[in-house]
Design an enzyme around this catalytic site. Structure first.
Site, mmCIF file in Angstrom:
data_model
loop_
_atom_site.group_PDB
_atom_site.id
_atom_site.type_symbol
_atom_site.label_atom_id
_atom_site.label_comp_id
_atom_site.label_asym_id
_atom_site.label_seq_id
_atom_site.Cartn_x
_atom_site.Cartn_y
_atom_site.Cartn_z
ATOM 1 N N HIS A 80 32.241 46.370 33.131
ATOM 2 C CA HIS A 80 32.894 45.085 33.419
ATOM 3 C C HIS A 80 33.385 44.412 32.143
ATOM 4 C CE1 HIS A 80 31.666 44.105 37.794
ATOM 5 N NE2 HIS A 80 31.635 45.410 37.611
ATOM 6 N N GLY A 86 39.217 44.311 27.224
ATOM 7 C CA GLY A 86 38.717 45.369 26.352
ATOM 8 C C GLY A 86 37.235 45.243 26.056
ATOM 9 N N SER A 90 33.040 40.109 25.757
ATOM 10 C CA SER A 90 33.442 38.836 26.372
ATOM 11 C C SER A 90 32.627 38.524 27.620
ATOM 12 C CB SER A 90 34.938 38.848 26.708
ATOM 13 O OG SER A 90 35.268 39.956 27.528
ATOM 14 N N ASN A 108 30.914 39.193 38.878
ATOM 15 C CA ASN A 108 29.930 39.384 37.810
ATOM 16 C C ASN A 108 28.601 38.672 38.052
ATOM 17 O OD1 ASN A 108 31.547 41.046 36.236
ATOM 18 N ND2 ASN A 108 32.443 39.340 35.088
#
Length: 334
Positions: A80, A86, A90, A108
């Site tokens: 994820h 990328g 994050s 998430n």
């Protein structure tokens, strides 16, 4: 010299550990070995933070000894992270008053294992502050989780920098569980993956569970002509219905060995026991059925293709130099 604590592992895993050590030693010998992404290398931290990998490996091992289900959480978190902006860590960033971060996206909310990354980061910062990125810690933790769950041993290049952006709207780039094989191939293809690599990466579902909210649409009013998804085995459909009777958050294991990394996931697809529509479509589609059958028949082939696809995924849109940073706290932008 810092002493690393060791924990007992299975004999087969001990043998793999020696292989891992050999690979690591070869990486040191072949100094300067670089990957297509400028600045990334296998031995990136060998001079400025040589204990980093050992700290991460031991942190993951301790966590999985306590709760084996976290292996799936770490692998899923890495996926994820890489598919959104990328592989830049994050997904680890907390929301703030002015920004809703990726981790608060509905896709998430079920992610687990943040505390493992936090613990590894804290220990590493005590040894070599400001050196090892959270993105690298997450990538290595996922790699180690696969190994400790019984999967293949592989290494990844390091040197990723942490991203400074984490926005909930970016999670639209994550593949939903309703995609069919063609849509999955298109979405993965946009990131440079072949159909074979897509199926291999889907094999990560040999670990973990899915929540009812992700598959309940298969059990009633599926389409104009079918009440239940016709690609679903009738008996297994009843199993899923029973699971969902406990509510949207009820969990169903992807295969019969939810904490072991093996090829049982592909056997499940052959039996039409895929939990998600995006799982079963891999067998239902003629374009990917042969790959599924191959992995069900040959676990070694699956392991080889999986590790190669994971290395490739770990280098998606990597940030380097001034495009990123090394966070002091994985949950906060510096």
């Amino acid at each position: 010299m810092m002493l690393l604590q060791h924990y007992p592992v299975k004999p087969a895993q001990m043998a793999m550990s020696y292989m891992f050590a050999l690979i690591f030693a070869m990486d040191i010998i072949v100094s300067g070995f670089r990957f297509g992404v400028d600045g990334l290398s296998m031995n990136y931290y060998i001079m400025n933070c040589p204990f980093a990998e050992g700290i991460i490996r031991n942190t993951v091992n301790r966590a999985l000894q306590s709760d084996p289900t976290l292996a799936a959480g770490l692998v899923r978190m890495h996926f994820h992270d890489c598919f959104v902006e990328g592989c830049d860590g994050s997904v680890l960033i907390d929301s703030s008053k002015g920004n809703k971060a990726e981790k608060d996206s509905p896709a998430n909310l079920s992610l687990r294992g943040y505390e493992i990354i936090d613990q590894a980061k804290e220990e590493i910062e005590q040894q070599c502050p400001g050196v090892v990125s959270c993105a690298d810690i997450l990538a290595m933790a996922a790699r180690d989780a696969v190994f400790f769950a019984g999967g293949p041993v592989y290494d990844i290049p390091k040197g990723r920098k942490d991203g400074r952006r984490s926005k909930i709207e970016d999670t639209i780039n994550l593949p939903p569980p309703t995609l069919n094989s063609s849509e999955l191939m298109r979405m993965f293809g946009q990131r440079g993956f072949t159909a074979q690599e897509m199926v291999a990466l889907s094999g990560a579902h040999t670990l973990g569970v899915a929540r009812c909210s992700s598959f309940k649409h298969r059990l009633s009013n599926f389409d104009a002509t079918n009440d239940v998804d016709p690609t679903l085995d009738t008996k297994f459909a009843k199993t899923l219905s029973k699971t969902c009777s406990a509510g949207d958050n009820a969990e169903q294991a992807f295969d019969s060995t939810r904490n072991s990394f093996d090829n049982d996931y592909f056997y499940a697809l052959q039996r039409k026991n895929g939990v998600l529509f995006s799982d079963q479509t891999l067998f239902a589609s003629a374009r990917t059925r042969g790959i599924v059958n191959g992995y069900a028949m040959n676990q070694a082939m699956f392991f080889l293709d999986f590790q190669q696809a994971m290395v490739k995924m770990s280098m998606l849109d990597v940030k380097e130099g001034s495009k990123g940073e090394v966070r002091d706290n994985c949950r906060l932008i510096n």
